[in-house]
Each structure stands twice: as C-alpha cells, then as structure tokens.
Design a protein around this motif. Structure first.
Motif, PDB file in Angstrom:
ATOM      1  N   SER A 111       0.916  -1.107   0.230  1.00 44.88           N
ATOM      2  CA  SER A 111      -0.099   0.085  -0.257  1.00 44.88           C
ATOM      3  C   SER A 111       0.515   1.679  -0.167  1.00 44.88           C
ATOM      4  CB  SER A 111      -1.136   0.032   1.286  1.00 44.88           C
ATOM      5  OG  SER A 111      -1.451   1.266   1.120  1.00 44.88           O
ATOM      6  N   ASP A 123       1.664   8.737   2.127  1.00 45.20           N
ATOM      7  CA  ASP A 123       0.634   9.410   2.514  1.00 45.20           C
ATOM      8  C   ASP A 123      -0.059  10.544   1.435  1.00 45.20           C
ATOM      9  OD1 ASP A 123      -0.690   7.580   3.694  1.00 45.20           O
ATOM     10  OD2 ASP A 123      -0.079   8.518   6.177  1.00 45.20           O
ATOM     11  N   CYS A 144      -5.812   4.199  -0.875  1.00 45.78           N
ATOM     12  CA  CYS A 144      -5.923   5.030   0.205  1.00 45.78           C
ATOM     13  C   CYS A 144      -6.984   6.374   0.318  1.00 45.78           C
ATOM     14  CB  CYS A 144      -3.956   5.285   0.307  1.00 45.78           C
ATOM     15  SG  CYS A 144      -3.256   6.267  -0.364  1.00 45.78           S
ATOM     16  N   GLN A 148      -5.641  -0.502   2.367  1.00 49.78           N
ATOM     17  CA  GLN A 148      -6.504   0.746   1.784  1.00 49.78           C
ATOM     18  C   GLN A 148      -7.287   1.336   2.450  1.00 49.78           C
ATOM     19  OE1 GLN A 148      -4.168   1.975  -0.431  1.00 49.78           O
ATOM     20  NE2 GLN A 148      -3.828   1.256  -2.452  1.00 49.78           N
ATOM     21  N   ARG A 180      -6.418   3.092   5.768  1.00 52.08           N
ATOM     22  CA  ARG A 180      -5.570   4.351   5.452  1.00 52.08           C
ATOM     23  C   ARG A 180      -6.918   5.317   4.993  1.00 52.08           C
ATOM     24  NH1 ARG A 180      -0.743   3.991   1.142  1.00 52.08           N
ATOM     25  NH2 ARG A 180      -0.582   6.333   1.696  1.00 52.08           N
TER      26      ARG A 180
END
Length: 214
Positions: free
Chosen positions: A16, A22, A53, A77, A80
């Motif tokens: 991921s 991020d 995500c 995912q 997140r």
C-alpha cells in the motif's frame, strides 16, 4: 472472491505505502478531477470505486464538499483512507459483489481499478455502474488500452505479486455504450511501454435522451 482477486487484495495490503504515500504527488489526476468537479452539482454524491488509500480522488472531492463513498478490496487501503479522508465514507468490499441502490450517485470514478478485476465479469460491473448513476451522471474510468491478462512477481520491487486482466479500448467503449452510457471522450494515458484508456461517459438525462453512436 476469486483466487486472482484475492491476490490483488493481498498485493495492495502488502505494498500500500509503496504504491502511494500519504502525501504523494498526484498532479496527473488534477485535470481529471477539475473537469469532474466542473460537471458536478453542489454537494454531489460520488462513488470512488477502487478508492485505494483515498488519495487523491476521495480527498479532493471531499474537500470540495461532495459526499464521497469509497470502496476498495484491500483492508489496509481502506484503513488508510479512513484516516486520511475522515470526511468520506469507506467500505471494504469486492466490487463484483457490491450491491448499491439504483440512481444513487451523480458520478462514479474508477481509476486503475477495473483492470484488476476478472475480465469476464467486467461488462456486468459496467452495467451495474450505469444503474447506480443518476440521469445525467458521469463515469470517469481508466481501462486497458490493449488486451492483456497476467501476473507480475515482485510488483513495484516488493515481495508481493500483482494481477491484471483487461481487454482493448475499443471493446471497453462498446461495453460502455451497451450499458446505455454516452462516451463523450476517450484518450490514451501512457505508462511504460503501453498505457491505459481514459473514458468520460455520461448517463442520458431521460429515456428519450439516447446515447449517440461514435
């Protein structure tokens, strides 16, 4: 869930963060999302199918005040996404078994996700996406450009394999039209030695507004 679908789930679980951090730069998506937002009503209802995500699609649309529902097969995912985009709703599910009310979304976004689903089931999913759209609703989707099904070991340089299954752009175009959607735009998005097709397709506003042949 098929063996191939579970391989995709496990692959995204394992990689991921390698696939997308991020704060990843997703400028490639920006023009698509800007165009989509220009076509949406205020506080639209949007389905992000294969949301990953939540970055950048769900995050961008939620920040603009839209009601976003994200669906992904990977539990990592989805975890997140819930952290990164708390304003949206996220569901872990296999798109092929997803049951949603008809005419419940102003738009469906499906970027780099359809190509990870069993090819023989993709026409049925496109039919269901068309049913989920409200009249005049939009589908923004990437598909395969060429026909290919296969697995890549050590995907992204990690320890997990990944699986894809897609047909060619002309076939996807025919599937979209068969589902009752009007294809308004098709373009080639290069990646490596080949690439993907990017489609904009619209659901007619009424039963008298039939998709035109292109």
């Amino acid at each position: 869930m098929s063996e191939e679908t579970d391989l995709v789930r496990r692959g995204y679980n394992a990689l991921s963060y390698r696939y997308r951090g991020d704060d990843a730069d997703e400028s490639e998506y920006a023009p698509w999302l800007e165009t989509l937002q220009s076509r949406l009503p205020t506080r639209a209802s949007v389905l992000d199918l294969g949301c990953g995500c939540g970055v950048p699609v769900a995050r961008s649309l939620a920040a603009a005040g839209h009601e976003v529902t994200g669906v992904d097969i990977s539990d990592v995912q989805i975890q997140r996404a819930r952290r990164l985009v708390p304003a949206a709703t996220f569901v872990q599910a296999d798109a092929m078994t997803l049951d949603l009310p008809s005419a419940s979304f102003d738009a469906v976004v499906c970027l780099y996700a359809l190509i990870h689903m069993p090819l023989e089931q993709q026409p049925d999913l496109i039919e269901r996406i068309a049913a989920w759209l409200r009249p005049s609703g939009w589908l923004l989707a990437t598909t395969g450009w060429e026909d290919w099904t296969g697995t890549e070991d050590n995907w992204l340089g990690g320890s997990a394999p990944m699986w894809w299954s897609h047909t060619d752009a002309a076939t996807y175009r025919s599937w979209l039209q068969k589902a009752g959607l009007e294809v308004t735009s098709q373009e080639f998005v290069p990646e490596g030695d080949s690439g993907h097709a990017l489609f904009w397709a619209r659901k007619p506003s009424s039963r008298y507004d039939h998709p035109r042949a292109h």
